[in-house]
Design a protein around this motif. Structure first.
Motif, PDB file in Angstrom:
ATOM      1  N   ASP A  67      15.688  71.322  48.199  1.00  0.00           N
ATOM      2  CA  ASP A  67      16.290  71.868  49.407  1.00  0.00           C
ATOM      3  C   ASP A  67      15.398  72.899  50.080  1.00  0.00           C
ATOM      4  O   ASP A  67      14.496  73.475  49.471  1.00  0.00           O
ATOM      5  N   ALA A  68      15.718  73.165  51.352  1.00  0.00           N
ATOM      6  CA  ALA A  68      14.996  74.170  52.131  1.00  0.00           C
ATOM      7  C   ALA A  68      15.221  75.574  51.573  1.00  0.00           C
ATOM      8  O   ALA A  68      14.409  76.463  51.805  1.00  0.00           O
ATOM      9  N   ASP A  69      16.309  75.763  50.822  1.00  0.00           N
ATOM     10  CA  ASP A  69      16.576  77.086  50.239  1.00  0.00           C
ATOM     11  C   ASP A  69      15.783  77.318  48.956  1.00  0.00           C
ATOM     12  O   ASP A  69      16.052  78.243  48.203  1.00  0.00           O
ATOM     13  N   ASN A  70      14.802  76.452  48.695  1.00  0.00           N
ATOM     14  CA  ASN A  70      13.903  76.562  47.548  1.00  0.00           C
ATOM     15  C   ASN A  70      14.601  76.315  46.210  1.00  0.00           C
ATOM     16  O   ASN A  70      14.258  76.907  45.196  1.00  0.00           O
ATOM     17  N   PHE A  71      15.593  75.422  46.233  1.00  0.00           N
ATOM     18  CA  PHE A  71      16.264  74.975  45.019  1.00  0.00           C
ATOM     19  C   PHE A  71      15.944  73.506  44.800  1.00  0.00           C
ATOM     20  O   PHE A  71      15.768  72.744  45.751  1.00  0.00           O
ATOM     21  N   GLU A  83      20.374  72.571  38.365  1.00  0.00           N
ATOM     22  CA  GLU A  83      20.041  73.345  39.559  1.00  0.00           C
ATOM     23  C   GLU A  83      18.960  74.345  39.184  1.00  0.00           C
ATOM     24  O   GLU A  83      19.165  75.211  38.333  1.00  0.00           O
ATOM     25  N   ALA A  84      17.795  74.205  39.820  1.00  0.00           N
ATOM     26  CA  ALA A  84      16.657  75.059  39.507  1.00  0.00           C
ATOM     27  C   ALA A  84      16.277  75.893  40.723  1.00  0.00           C
ATOM     28  O   ALA A  84      16.060  75.352  41.811  1.00  0.00           O
TER      29      ALA A  84
END
Length: 128
Positions: A67-71, A83-84
């Motif tokens: 994801d764009a949220d850096n996950f 979930e990292a």
């Protein structure tokens, strides 16, 4: 759920197998989808391999999204999720939205072990 096996061949090869083994298209399908394990089905599968047949393993889907949220989120069957957080190297293993286990300072080399735990938790067979 055990993964299903299937040998993929071209239409021409299927037609050739029907003629070569003096059988029906249904019998060839049953052999190539491992629904029948008779000696004739084993010979049909062997001939399929010799004619560029490719073995497929049909398993439940697993999806990985960065994801764009850096996950990084890796979705497994039956509500299992890895979930990292790529900002701080923290990883959670969740089942139905509840955290089952957490790790801090995770290296990429640790991910395989975490994925194996996820596979056990989802209660079905998944090939990574």
């Amino acid at each position: 759920m055990k993964p299903k096996r299937q040998i993929e061949v071209s239409k021409q090869v299927r037609e050739m197998l029907v003629k070569e083994f003096n059988t029906t298209s249904v019998s060839v399908w049953r052999a190539l989808s491992f629904r029948d394990n008779s000696p004739k089905s084993k010979r049909i599968r062997c001939a399929a391999y010799q004619n560029r047949g490719v073995l497929l393993m049909l398993t439940p889907a697993m999806e990985t999204i960065h994801d764009a949220d850096n996950f990084m989120r890796q979705y497994f069957p039956n509500g299992v999720l890895i979930e990292a957080n790529k900002n701080n190297s923290h990883v959670d293993l969740l089942k139905n939205g509840e955290v089952v286990k957490s790790w801090d300072k995770v290296y990429l080399s640790d991910l395989d072990g975490i994925q194996q735990e996820a596979v056990k938790l989802c209660g079905t067979h998944v090939i990574l």
